[in-house]
Design a protein around this motif. Structure first.
Motif, short mmCIF file in Angstrom:
data_model
loop_
_atom_site.label_atom_id
_atom_site.label_comp_id
_atom_site.label_asym_id
_atom_site.label_seq_id
_atom_site.Cartn_x
_atom_site.Cartn_y
_atom_site.Cartn_z
N GLN A 62 29.69 28.98 36.37
CA GLN A 62 29.81 29.17 34.98
C GLN A 62 30.55 30.71 34.34
OE1 GLN A 62 25.72 28.42 34.27
NE2 GLN A 62 26.03 26.30 33.43
N LEU A 63 30.40 31.50 35.23
CA LEU A 63 30.67 32.83 34.97
C LEU A 63 32.21 32.46 34.99
CD1 LEU A 63 28.56 35.37 36.61
CD2 LEU A 63 29.18 35.39 33.84
N GLU A 64 32.81 31.92 36.18
CA GLU A 64 34.27 32.06 36.48
C GLU A 64 34.91 30.92 35.09
OE1 GLU A 64 36.09 33.29 38.20
OE2 GLU A 64 34.55 34.23 39.65
N MET A 65 34.15 30.02 34.76
CA MET A 65 34.55 29.12 33.68
C MET A 65 34.75 30.02 32.40
SD MET A 65 32.10 25.95 34.39
CE MET A 65 32.48 24.99 33.09
N LEU A 66 33.96 30.91 32.24
CA LEU A 66 33.97 31.73 31.02
C LEU A 66 35.13 32.64 31.10
CD1 LEU A 66 30.21 32.55 30.61
CD2 LEU A 66 31.41 31.22 29.02
N TRP A 67 35.34 33.26 32.69
CA TRP A 67 36.52 34.22 32.57
C TRP A 67 37.77 33.58 32.43
CZ3 TRP A 67 33.26 36.96 36.96
CH2 TRP A 67 32.48 37.92 36.33
N ARG A 68 37.96 32.28 32.56
CA ARG A 68 39.17 31.56 32.49
C ARG A 68 39.63 31.66 30.73
NH1 ARG A 68 38.72 25.87 35.21
NH2 ARG A 68 40.61 25.49 34.07
N LEU A 69 38.54 31.72 30.04
CA LEU A 69 38.68 31.82 28.86
C LEU A 69 38.97 33.06 28.03
CD1 LEU A 69 35.99 29.02 27.70
CD2 LEU A 69 38.44 28.52 27.57
N THR A 70 38.28 33.90 28.45
CA THR A 70 38.32 35.16 27.89
C THR A 70 38.03 36.33 28.73
OG1 THR A 70 37.85 36.82 25.96
CG2 THR A 70 36.09 35.26 26.75
N GLU A 71 38.32 37.45 29.15
CA GLU A 71 37.82 38.53 29.95
C GLU A 71 36.62 39.23 29.95
OE1 GLU A 71 41.40 41.23 29.72
OE2 GLU A 71 42.53 39.94 30.88
N ASN A 72 36.17 38.87 28.58
CA ASN A 72 34.74 39.73 28.33
C ASN A 72 33.96 38.63 27.47
OD1 ASN A 72 34.93 42.68 29.22
ND2 ASN A 72 36.87 42.42 28.43
N PRO A 101 38.94 43.45 38.22
CA PRO A 101 39.82 44.19 37.30
C PRO A 101 39.89 43.50 35.74
CG PRO A 101 40.75 44.40 39.22
CD PRO A 101 39.65 43.57 39.43
N ALA A 102 39.43 44.10 34.68
CA ALA A 102 39.58 43.61 33.45
C ALA A 102 38.63 42.55 33.02
CB ALA A 102 41.01 43.41 33.14
N HIS A 103 37.56 42.18 33.93
CA HIS A 103 36.88 41.01 33.60
C HIS A 103 35.49 41.57 33.80
CE1 HIS A 103 40.46 38.73 34.56
NE2 HIS A 103 40.02 37.72 34.05
N ASP A 127 34.35 44.48 44.48
CA ASP A 127 35.69 45.11 44.21
C ASP A 127 35.55 46.63 44.57
OD1 ASP A 127 37.74 46.24 42.43
OD2 ASP A 127 38.50 44.40 42.67
N ARG A 128 36.27 47.12 45.33
CA ARG A 128 35.89 48.55 45.77
C ARG A 128 36.54 49.43 44.68
NH1 ARG A 128 31.88 48.03 48.96
NH2 ARG A 128 32.39 46.75 50.66
N ASP A 129 37.52 49.10 43.97
CA ASP A 129 37.57 50.07 42.68
C ASP A 129 36.66 50.12 41.91
OD1 ASP A 129 40.02 51.08 44.02
OD2 ASP A 129 41.35 49.27 43.01
N ILE A 130 36.14 48.94 41.46
CA ILE A 130 35.25 48.59 40.31
C ILE A 130 33.82 49.36 40.69
CG2 ILE A 130 33.81 47.34 38.98
CD1 ILE A 130 36.08 45.30 38.86
N GLN A 131 33.62 49.26 41.97
CA GLN A 131 32.43 49.84 42.34
C GLN A 131 32.57 51.20 42.67
OE1 GLN A 131 31.17 50.31 47.10
NE2 GLN A 131 30.45 48.38 46.62
N ALA A 132 33.73 51.82 42.91
CA ALA A 132 33.68 53.41 42.70
C ALA A 132 33.40 53.95 41.50
CB ALA A 132 34.89 53.94 43.31
N LEU A 133 34.20 52.98 40.28
CA LEU A 133 33.99 53.75 39.10
C LEU A 133 32.63 53.57 38.53
CD1 LEU A 133 37.37 51.99 37.80
CD2 LEU A 133 36.89 54.59 38.06
N TYR A 134 31.96 52.47 38.83
CA TYR A 134 30.57 52.42 38.32
C TYR A 134 29.73 53.35 38.93
CZ TYR A 134 30.16 47.92 35.83
OH TYR A 134 30.17 47.09 34.79
#
Length: 622
Positions: free
Chosen positions: A290-300, A328-330, A401-408
């Motif tokens: 369901q999350l993937e379905m939502l991300w197909r419509l909008t990033e947030n 990234p961006a989602h 995602d390693r980039d997002i993990q590092a930023l978090y």
């Protein structure tokens, strides 16, 4: 099934792109092309073009680009195969032959679609009959006008156990059972699943009825669930379905957002108020699909939860489910409504503008994660604060995602440092010690009163610890009490962790429950503590049935206490403001209930003490 490039090119050639797009977007002829304001982003002057000759659309503002199939997937929210099937049907093209087994499954699904369409027509017809009087009256109380009732396909299922079978006699019994409309039981005649309920069709991304939801109308039927959904069938997988997606998808392209609420009645209340871009899961927490379905419509996507304890827990379940999937961006945005209100309540009380204002100020996922873990347990000691950091980093470790993990990790570490090590000038001022110049000595308290207060506080703390120990000792009882504990205002986060274990289908075994608590940095009651707690259901020689009954009574006391104390505090404040006879009588009534509560608690805590004095001690066992 194999779709060759040649077959797909033929499909694109047979369908007029501008004809498909003009169904939802107003096009204006401009030479050999068409122009419009882009449906994928908000703009005032048209930058969106459609070229039938070249077979593609393009927006010079946001860069949206694609052919007719891409339009169906991006703007309508359909899967690739659903888009191809719908366009092929419109173009009069046969899909390439499938293997025999796949063809048989497809034929079965088509037949079940016929069953569901017939059932929906019958439910809608019953709503308009005299049998549907109560259902229609309920819809009026919800403020739904005739347009909303017809648009969302409300219906009514009569009380009879064989009514639907008689109405749909053209279909075999086996198909009605497979569609989830009838229930088969061993050695008994099958019966209708939905009886005496307001019915609501659940549709797929193409707008076809695949399941039903039913709300009970007769409030006297306390033994029946308030809401009942179809079971999973060849057509319906609740973990892969979002209610109202086929309507919200196009609306999302206009608004740039998608709103996820907790139930389908919330979706309809929002739509009736003019908020069209809302969907809902169907009785479960959001799934990865369901999350993937939502991300197909909008990033947030914006997740909107009721303003109660259950809503807060649902928000955190969504966060923990989303963390491993972030890319990234989602991400997700979260809105908590005022305490005690759902979307319909807020709109009725404050109007649509208040709902829009709430949706316009969502909290980001990282902020919710920080707030939840920070407030999960009291942070009175260095060890408590270290536990906070450990919990935060454990959540961060789940991000793939390693980039997002590092930023978090960096952002949460900075927030933790600012919280745990504030600059010296920002630290909390501490008052001078009694005895210093200008500081009066403390008043001497009554020793007897102090002892009574300490004894009362100790009993309250012991009750919470004893119930927790009892649930771990008798883990099968946890599922029995999970709903009550989930809706209680309990400060101890360990109860939330145990209820989460029930919701997520974890193994309900003592050792595993201790592991779950440890993974969250939460302590488990040790077997050596049981004797000190002095509650009968923790005794080694307690008969299991009696222990479970005593544990249930203790849970009732634990849940009752916060509500009673809050009511008493409010009554006391009212009495201070209004020295009326009514305010005094209410406070005295609640004080009497509080004394009775404390008496019941002392009796429960002392029952084991009396038994131990009458019997020889036994070795302690877990």
């Amino acid at each position: 099934m194999s779709l060759s490039p040649q077959w797909l090119d033929e499909l694109r050639a047979r369908v007029t792109l501008s004809g498909v797009i003009s169904r939802t977007t107003r096009l204006t002829k401009a030479g050999h092309e068409f122009k419009a304001c882009c449906p994928f982003h908000n703009e005032k002057s048209p930058s969106f073009t459609v070229n039938d000759l070249k077979g593609f659309y393009h927006c010079f503002g946001c860069g949206a680009h694609g052919d007719v199939i891409r339009w169906m997937t991006d703007q309508r929210g359909l899967s690739f195969m659903d888009a191809v099937k719908e366009l092929a049907s419109e173009a009069g093209m046969e899909l390439p032959a499938m293997d025999p087994r796949a063809a048989q499954e497809a034929e079965k699904r088509d037949s079940l679609h016929d069953v569901m369409a017939a059932a929906q027509a019958w439910f809608a017809e019953r709503l308009t009959s005299s049998e549907g009087d109560k259902a229609r009256a309920y819809l009026v109380t919800r403020g739904f006008n005739q347009r909303t009732v017809e648009r969302f396909g409300f219906g009514y299922a009569p009380e009879g156990r064989q009514s639907l079978k008689a109405a749909l006699s053209q279909f075999p019994e086996a198909m009605l059972i497979e569609a989830g409309l009838r229930i088969a039981v061993e050695d008994k005649e099958p019966y209708d699943r939905f009886r005496g309920r307001l019915m609501l069709p659940i549709e797929d991304a193409r707008g076809r009825v695949i399941a039903f939801g039913g709300r009970i109308i007769d409030a006297a039927k306390t033994d029946a669930p308030k809401y009942l959904n179809s079971p999973d069938t060849p057509l319906f997988d609740k973990g892969r379905t979002l209610y109202n997606l086929h309507r919200a998808g196009p609306a999302c392209r206009q608004s740039g957002r998608i709103v996820v609420v907790e139930g389908y009645m919330d979706v309809i209340a929002l739509a009736a108020a003019g908020i069209e871009d809302a969907v809902a899961p169907l009785g479960t927490a959001l799934t990865e699909r369901q999350l993937e379905m939502l991300w197909r419509l909008t990033e947030n996507p914006v997740l909107c939860f009721d303003g109660d304890v259950a809503g807060q827990r649902a928000a955190m379940r969504a966060v923990t489910r989303a963390l491993p999937l972030l890319r990234p961006a989602h991400s997700l945005k979260i809105v908590h409504l005022p305490p005690g209100l759902d979307p319909d309540d807020l709109i009725r009380r404050d109007g649509t503008a208040a709902m829009e204002a709430a949706l316009a100020q969502p909290q980001d996922l990282l902020g919710l994660l920080w707030q939840h873990e920070r407030d999960a347990v009291p942070l009175a000691s260095p060890e408590d604060k270290a536990g906070l950091k450990a919990r935060l980093m454990a959540q961060v470790d789940t991000i793939a995602d390693r980039d997002i993990q590092a930023l978090y990790r960096r952002e949460l570490s900075e927030r933790f440092s600012a919280f745990a090590f504030p600059p010296r000038e920002q630290r909390e001022w501490k008052p001078a010690r009694p005895g210093q110049r200008g500081v009066p000595a403390p008043r001497r308290s009554d020793p007897a009163q102090t002892a009574r207060l300490r004894k009362s506080a100790g009993s309250r703390d012991a009750l919470g610890a004893a119930v927790l120990a009892g649930l771990i000792r008798y883990p099968a009882e946890l599922a029995r009490h999970a709903d009550v504990l989930a809706h209680a205002e309990l400060a101890d986060p360990r109860y939330g962790a145990l209820v989460d274990a029930v919701d997520s289908g974890e193994s309900l075994e003592s050792g595993h429950l201790r592991t779950i608590l440890a993974a969250r940095g939460l302590a488990s009651p040790a077997p050596d503590d049981y004797a000190a707690l002095r509650f009968g259901f923790l005794a080694d020689d307690a008969p299991p049935e009696q222990a479970q009954a005593d544990l249930a009574a203790a849970v009732s006391l634990l849940v009752e206490r916060p509500a009673l104390e809050a009511a008493l505090a409010e009554a006391t404040r009212r009495l201070e403001r209004d020295m009326s006879d009514g305010a005094y009588a209410e406070q005295q009534r609640l004080l009497k209930r509080k004394l009775e509560f404390e008496s019941r608690l002392r009796h429960m805590a002392s029952a084991r003490a009396g038994a131990e004095q009458a019997a020889p001690a036994k070795p302690m066992a877990e």
